[in-house]
Design a protein around this motif. Structure first.
Motif, short mmCIF file in Angstrom:
data_model
loop_
_atom_site.label_atom_id
_atom_site.label_comp_id
_atom_site.label_asym_id
_atom_site.label_seq_id
_atom_site.Cartn_x
_atom_site.Cartn_y
_atom_site.Cartn_z
N ALA A 90 0.79 -1.22 -0.10
CA ALA A 90 0.09 0.11 0.21
C ALA A 90 0.89 1.12 -0.04
N LEU A 91 1.88 1.25 0.71
CA LEU A 91 2.67 2.53 0.53
C LEU A 91 3.45 2.50 -0.58
N ALA A 92 3.86 1.47 -1.18
CA ALA A 92 4.42 1.74 -2.56
C ALA A 92 3.51 2.01 -3.42
N CYS A 93 2.02 2.08 -3.30
CA CYS A 93 1.14 2.63 -4.16
C CYS A 93 1.03 4.26 -3.82
N VAL A 94 1.11 4.57 -2.53
CA VAL A 94 1.37 5.88 -2.17
C VAL A 94 2.40 6.54 -2.82
N ALA A 95 3.57 5.94 -2.79
CA ALA A 95 4.80 6.41 -3.57
C ALA A 95 4.52 6.66 -5.29
N MET A 96 3.88 5.70 -5.60
CA MET A 96 3.66 5.62 -7.14
C MET A 96 2.93 6.92 -7.29
N VAL A 97 1.65 7.26 -6.53
CA VAL A 97 0.75 8.04 -6.94
C VAL A 97 1.72 9.40 -6.83
N VAL A 98 2.10 9.82 -5.62
CA VAL A 98 3.01 10.86 -5.48
C VAL A 98 3.81 11.21 -6.61
N ALA A 99 4.66 10.26 -7.10
CA ALA A 99 5.61 10.33 -8.02
C ALA A 99 4.91 10.56 -9.37
N ALA A 100 3.88 9.90 -9.72
CA ALA A 100 3.35 10.19 -11.07
C ALA A 100 2.47 11.83 -11.00
N THR A 101 2.09 12.05 -9.87
CA THR A 101 1.63 13.31 -9.64
C THR A 101 2.45 14.51 -10.21
N TYR A 102 3.78 14.16 -9.49
CA TYR A 102 4.84 14.98 -9.72
C TYR A 102 5.32 15.28 -11.22
N ALA A 103 5.44 13.78 -11.64
CA ALA A 103 5.87 13.85 -13.12
C ALA A 103 5.10 14.54 -14.00
N ARG A 104 3.73 14.36 -13.81
CA ARG A 104 2.79 15.09 -14.55
C ARG A 104 2.70 16.61 -14.29
N PHE A 105 2.38 17.17 -13.24
CA PHE A 105 2.16 18.57 -12.66
C PHE A 105 3.26 19.29 -12.13
N GLY A 106 4.40 18.57 -11.90
CA GLY A 106 5.50 19.13 -11.13
C GLY A 106 5.25 19.75 -10.00
N VAL A 107 4.30 19.03 -9.06
CA VAL A 107 3.95 19.50 -7.77
C VAL A 107 4.26 18.05 -6.87
N ILE A 108 5.02 18.43 -5.74
CA ILE A 108 5.06 17.23 -4.77
C ILE A 108 3.79 17.18 -3.84
N VAL A 109 2.92 16.37 -3.96
CA VAL A 109 1.75 16.39 -2.88
C VAL A 109 1.91 15.47 -2.05
N LEU A 110 2.24 15.69 -0.85
CA LEU A 110 2.24 14.44 0.27
C LEU A 110 1.01 14.60 1.18
N PRO A 111 0.73 13.42 1.72
CA PRO A 111 -0.48 13.23 2.58
C PRO A 111 -0.41 14.20 3.78
N GLU A 112 -1.58 14.83 4.06
CA GLU A 112 -1.80 15.84 5.00
C GLU A 112 -1.28 15.37 6.44
N SER A 113 -1.46 14.12 6.84
CA SER A 113 -1.47 13.43 7.88
C SER A 113 -0.78 11.88 7.55
N PRO A 114 0.41 11.93 7.46
CA PRO A 114 1.11 10.80 7.12
C PRO A 114 0.99 9.60 8.13
N ALA A 115 1.00 9.88 9.66
CA ALA A 115 1.03 8.99 10.38
C ALA A 115 -0.49 8.31 10.68
N LEU A 116 -1.19 9.28 10.40
CA LEU A 116 -2.81 8.65 10.38
C LEU A 116 -3.06 7.66 9.11
N VAL A 117 -2.62 8.23 8.09
CA VAL A 117 -2.56 7.39 6.88
C VAL A 117 -2.00 5.92 6.98
N VAL A 118 -0.80 6.17 7.47
CA VAL A 118 -0.08 4.89 8.01
C VAL A 118 -1.02 3.75 8.69
N ALA A 119 -1.41 4.54 9.84
CA ALA A 119 -2.24 3.70 10.83
C ALA A 119 -3.56 3.32 10.13
#
Length: 287
Positions: A118-147
């Motif tokens: 699942a975390l690999a999927c998160v990394a792929m989504v963030v990387a693909a978003t940056y590749a297309r839009f040039g913006v690094i978008v990280l989760p608002e609450s990473p710890a809560l997402v992992v939980a």
């Protein structure tokens, strides 16, 4: 801890079938989501609004596509559970691996593997978003997402165990449709992107957690479904106001629903474990 934990986790993280469905298959849908399904027409909104739109879009992708990745791994958990049924009985009798250690280490390996994909999927989504839009978008609450992902992993682990033991109880170790149940569940939850189930969503395993993941990753209020229905989400974001879902999800009820499903599946698994017998490898050979 014994070597069982190491080899079980290694097997789940290096199995070619799980790698294909958990990574390659998921990557395909990530690229489709970012490059084909994400459309921003006309002049771009102000940078802060644009980033918020991308954050919500990323949150939806990592939650619901992550569910597909986790469901794919759960299929592997079910397969390994009944394939090793006889071997585990031998190991717990003649090695240091006790039944208790087996349950604990198998649980740990399964949950860690599900969360890792699942975390690999998160990394792929963030990387693909940056590749297309040039913006690094990280989760608002990473710890809560992992939980929340960990809770998904626990739920899917017990679901896969229940499926595997049910197959053993039925004497059908080669019943592929039943083995695919975790992925079918993920696909069913994927439909809630367009379908708002209202209060019925609490009766569906995994769906409430996925909405909580979206909320934790984006900061918006969780919805009972219908994120992409009728455009309410994107209209609010385009105006720069906080989206208000037609039907808000109750986090306590969502967690209570998850706990109830997890306990029920664990109880079924432990009950079946006392009644079923191991299956010899010969029974998996084509007839």
């Amino acid at each position: 801890m014994t070597l069982y934990l190491y080899y079980k986790l290694k097997g789940l993280l290096t199995d070619r079938s799980i790698l294909f469905w958990g990574l390659v298959f998921t990557l395909f849908w990530v690229l489709m989501w970012i490059y084909a399904f994400t459309r921003i027409e006309g002049p771009l909104p102000p940078p802060e609004v644009f980033e918020e739109i991308l954050r919500v879009n990323t949150a939806l992708a990592l939650s619901y596509l992550g569910a597909l990745a986790m469901g794919s791994v759960a299929i592997g958990l079910a397969a390994t559970a009944f394939a090793s049924s006889s071997a585990v009985a031998f190991a717990t009798r003649f090695t240091k691996l006790t039944p208790t250690k087996y349950l604990v280490e198998d649980f740990m390996a399964g949950v860690v593997a599900v969360v890792a994909y699942a975390l690999a999927c998160v990394a792929m989504v963030v990387a693909a978003t940056y590749a297309r839009f040039g913006v690094i978008v990280l989760p608002e609450s990473p710890a809560l997402v992992v939980a929340y992902l960990a809770l998904c992993g626990i739920l899917l682990y017990w679901l896969s165990r229940a499926v595997a033991l049910a197959m053993l109880a039925l004497g059908k170790p080669r019943l592929p449709l039943l083995q695919m149940l975790p992925l079918f569940l993920a696909l069913l939850n994927y439909a809630t992107l367009w379908l708002d189930l209202g209060d019925k969503v609490y009766a569906l395993p995994l769906a409430p957690l996925l909405s909580l993941i979206v909320s934790a990753a984006s900061g918006v209020e969780p919805a009972t479904g219908g994120w992409l229905a009728e455009g309410w989400l994107w209209r609010s974001l385009a105006r720069g106001v906080a989206p208000e879902p037609p039907n808000a999800l109750s986090a306590p009820l969502a967690l209570a629903s998850t706990a109830a499903w997890t306990l029920a599946l664990a109880a079924v698994s432990l009950t079946l474990a006392r009644k079923v017998k191991g299956v010899a490898l010969e029974e998996f050979a084509p007839s």
